[in-house]
Design an enzyme around this catalytic site. Sequence first.
Site, PDB file in Angstrom:
ATOM      1  N   ASP A   1     124.098  33.712  -1.629  1.00 62.73           N
ATOM      2  CA  ASP A   1     123.140  34.923  -1.533  1.00 62.73           C
ATOM      3  C   ASP A   1     123.425  35.691  -0.114  1.00 62.73           C
ATOM      4  OD1 ASP A   1     121.150  36.765  -3.036  1.00 62.73           O
ATOM      5  OD2 ASP A   1     120.481  36.461  -1.138  1.00 62.73           O
TER       6      ASP A   1
ATOM      7  N   LYS B   1     115.522  30.398  -6.888  1.00 60.49           N
ATOM      8  CA  LYS B   1     115.979  30.969  -5.635  1.00 60.49           C
ATOM      9  C   LYS B   1     115.758  29.914  -4.579  1.00 60.49           C
ATOM     10  CE  LYS B   1     118.208  34.240  -4.320  1.00 60.49           C
ATOM     11  NZ  LYS B   1     119.186  35.433  -5.092  1.00 60.49           N
TER      12      LYS B   1
HETATM   13  P1  NDP Z   1     126.214  38.797   2.722  1.00 61.04           P
HETATM   14  O1  NDP Z   1     125.622  37.874   3.483  1.00 61.04           O
HETATM   15  O2  NDP Z   1     127.486  38.515   2.338  1.00 61.04           O
HETATM   16  O3  NDP Z   1     126.068  40.299   3.435  1.00 61.04           O
HETATM   17  C1  NDP Z   1     124.748  40.760   3.710  1.00 61.04           C
HETATM   18  C2  NDP Z   1     125.146  42.081   4.652  1.00 61.04           C
HETATM   19  O4  NDP Z   1     123.906  42.704   4.569  1.00 61.04           O
HETATM   20  C3  NDP Z   1     125.532  42.100   5.788  1.00 61.04           C
HETATM   21  O5  NDP Z   1     126.487  42.947   6.006  1.00 61.04           O
HETATM   22  C4  NDP Z   1     124.263  41.995   6.612  1.00 61.04           C
HETATM   23  O6  NDP Z   1     124.561  42.470   8.060  1.00 61.04           O
HETATM   24  C5  NDP Z   1     123.250  42.791   5.955  1.00 61.04           C
HETATM   25  N1  NDP Z   1     121.985  42.547   6.400  1.00 61.04           N
HETATM   26  C6  NDP Z   1     121.439  41.508   5.920  1.00 61.04           C
HETATM   27  N2  NDP Z   1     120.058  41.260   6.176  1.00 61.04           N
HETATM   28  C7  NDP Z   1     119.976  42.644   6.805  1.00 61.04           C
HETATM   29  C8  NDP Z   1     118.905  43.074   7.669  1.00 61.04           C
HETATM   30  N3  NDP Z   1     117.730  42.309   7.434  1.00 61.04           N
HETATM   31  N4  NDP Z   1     118.855  44.231   7.712  1.00 61.04           N
HETATM   32  C9  NDP Z   1     120.154  45.113   7.879  1.00 61.04           C
HETATM   33  N5  NDP Z   1     121.266  44.360   7.281  1.00 61.04           N
HETATM   34  C10 NDP Z   1     121.044  43.476   6.658  1.00 61.04           C
HETATM   35  O7  NDP Z   1     125.321  38.972   1.574  1.00 61.04           O
HETATM   36  P2  NDP Z   1     125.364  39.581  -0.052  1.00 61.04           P
HETATM   37  O8  NDP Z   1     126.422  40.646   0.024  1.00 61.04           O
HETATM   38  O9  NDP Z   1     125.731  38.321  -0.736  1.00 61.04           O
HETATM   39  O10 NDP Z   1     124.005  40.190  -0.364  1.00 61.04           O
HETATM   40  C11 NDP Z   1     123.527  41.323  -0.176  1.00 61.04           C
HETATM   41  C12 NDP Z   1     122.463  41.467  -1.112  1.00 61.04           C
HETATM   42  O11 NDP Z   1     122.877  41.545  -2.483  1.00 61.04           O
HETATM   43  C13 NDP Z   1     121.155  40.819  -1.049  1.00 61.04           C
HETATM   44  O12 NDP Z   1     119.975  41.491  -1.356  1.00 61.04           O
HETATM   45  C14 NDP Z   1     121.594  39.853  -2.275  1.00 61.04           C
HETATM   46  O13 NDP Z   1     120.097  39.232  -2.550  1.00 61.04           O
HETATM   47  C15 NDP Z   1     121.955  40.773  -3.068  1.00 61.04           C
HETATM   48  N6  NDP Z   1     122.691  39.937  -4.221  1.00 61.04           N
HETATM   49  C16 NDP Z   1     123.744  39.197  -3.770  1.00 61.04           C
HETATM   50  C17 NDP Z   1     124.517  38.511  -4.968  1.00 61.04           C
HETATM   51  C18 NDP Z   1     125.821  37.691  -4.770  1.00 61.04           C
HETATM   52  O14 NDP Z   1     126.457  37.416  -5.829  1.00 61.04           O
HETATM   53  N7  NDP Z   1     126.224  37.441  -3.565  1.00 61.04           N
HETATM   54  C19 NDP Z   1     124.341  38.915  -6.543  1.00 61.04           C
HETATM   55  C20 NDP Z   1     123.250  39.740  -6.690  1.00 61.04           C
HETATM   56  C21 NDP Z   1     122.330  40.551  -5.648  1.00 61.04           C
HETATM   57  P3  NDP Z   1     124.590  41.316   9.349  1.00 61.04           P
HETATM   58  O15 NDP Z   1     125.620  40.535   8.878  1.00 61.04           O
HETATM   59  O16 NDP Z   1     124.565  42.203  10.255  1.00 61.04           O
HETATM   60  O17 NDP Z   1     123.350  40.522   9.039  1.00 61.04           O
HETATM   61  O1  2IT Z   2     120.841  37.535  -6.399  1.00 58.95           O
HETATM   62  C1  2IT Z   2     121.476  37.094  -7.271  1.00 58.95           C
HETATM   63  O2  2IT Z   2     121.620  37.388  -8.407  1.00 58.95           O
HETATM   64  C2  2IT Z   2     122.526  36.206  -6.699  1.00 58.95           C
HETATM   65  N1  2IT Z   2     122.514  35.929  -5.506  1.00 58.95           N
HETATM   66  C3  2IT Z   2     123.295  35.377  -7.471  1.00 58.95           C
HETATM   67  C4  2IT Z   2     122.772  34.199  -8.187  1.00 58.95           C
HETATM   68  C5  2IT Z   2     123.972  33.213  -8.933  1.00 58.95           C
HETATM   69  O3  2IT Z   2     123.433  32.265  -9.313  1.00 58.95           O
HETATM   70  O4  2IT Z   2     124.960  33.677  -9.287  1.00 58.95           O
END
Ligand code: NDP
Ligand code: 2IT
Length: 448
Positions: free
Chosen positions: A169, A129
Amino acid sequence: MSDADAALHEALDTVVRRNPGQALFRQAVHEVLESLAPVVKQHPEYVEGGILKRIIEPERVVSFRVPWVDDNGVIQVQRGCRVQFSSDLGPYKGGLRFHKSVDEDTLKFLGFEQIFKNALTGLGLGGGKGGSDFDPHGKSDGEVMRFCQSFMAELAHHIGQDLDVPAGDIGVGGREIGYLYGQYRKITGRNEAGVITGKGVGYGGSWARTEATGYGLVYFVREMLQDTKYSLEGARVVVSGSGNVALYAAKKASQLGATVVACSDSQGYVLDEDGLDLDLLSEIKDVRRERLSAYAEERGNCTYFHGKNVWEVDCDIALPCATQNELDGDDARRLADNGCRLIAEGANMPCTEEAVEVIHERGILFGPAKAANAGGVATSGLEMRQNAGRLQWDFERVDSELDRIMTNIHATAAATADEYGVPGDLAAGANIAAFRRVADAMLAQGVI
Ligand code: NDP
Ligand code: 2IT
């Protein structure tokens, strides 16, 4: 105390001693070790082979300076970091997070989780990561591009299609991946598409990678509901966050007949009793990059609650898709009191340890992150395969492969929970199944 218990305690003590102040990393390790007692007791070779001692120490942590110039001509400096945690099953693989809260603790916790999640996909991926304390909110496109270029100027020395393959992420989506990949090509002078995933479909990306984490989460929920009296059809669903994972989880849940009534961002939540208008949400968040409050203003007939907690909304299914420790013990109690039947983690470690205890006590079905959100990285693995073969599968093929992988992860976690005497505990089942795959690979490859 048995040898197995002593080894598990020693591993956690080592993490605490060696990583002072790193509470998230400790929490992530504790959650895994806690479920491993049955497997470590049955397999003394894991303790003898030093697996527990080795798996808690990242193979490598690279930390670097990221200078960039903002739109006012002022020089800014961020810290960048990549945690290369484990390469026992394949190249390090895991996303990059750009958020003001990012530090080594955050990236170690995420890297550690990634080892086990990636093992569950069965695609031959190690765990890593990376990220930076850069805050993309309110930055211009030019600023984001210059930051990404500077970040990659250093990261390029440490990654490669057979070495370490980053992706997105929090704060890193299609725009950022494009800038990062462009700079990698510029620096190396090579087209090495498999060096990063989440690329646009026009230049080496995979169809369905954008949708994969959210869609995969809902496929996993569908499997959890099989053989119960509940279903997604007609269910009332709340998601937290309104980013990549939240948006596509909401979309797939509505396609399967649920009504998604609420979502949030870091400033508040929106309650839309008719079901969220996901096209409008996507336009506002993805295209215009505006706040959730703008959705409520344009949509009308729905309510925006500034500074409020989305878990106060009653629902059948709750999908935390924002960030770590966003759902605590009190939230879990309130969800249970309001009739919630299932909680599945789209984000990484969104439920606190107390929340998970309450969820078990109150008999709510629980889908743990390592299993439930593995669809994103699984589809990244499929993108790497397409890149290696210089070909591109169509959306339906990738989506059906994703569905098959999520169904399989659910079946593996459930069967492993049965086998080790904790039936129905998908968190323990997922941890044990993933640990066994990694530990066996480590034993086979010697002490390295
Ligand atoms: P994005 O940046 O697309 O969206 C993040 C969302 O979460 C936004 O709405 C943001 O709001 C909110 N957020 C972030 N930090 C906080 C906080 N401290 N308190 C409250 N709200 C918060 O990220 P993703 O959707 O890609 O990721 C979301 C989660 O999913 C993370 O935990 C990530 O690790 C996990 N994840 C992502 C994957 C991927 O493929 N993208 C795969 C697997 C897991 P704001 O805009 O106001 O900050
Ligand atoms: O938390 C996760 O699994 C991710 N942000 C996706 C990682 C990836 O390599 O696609």
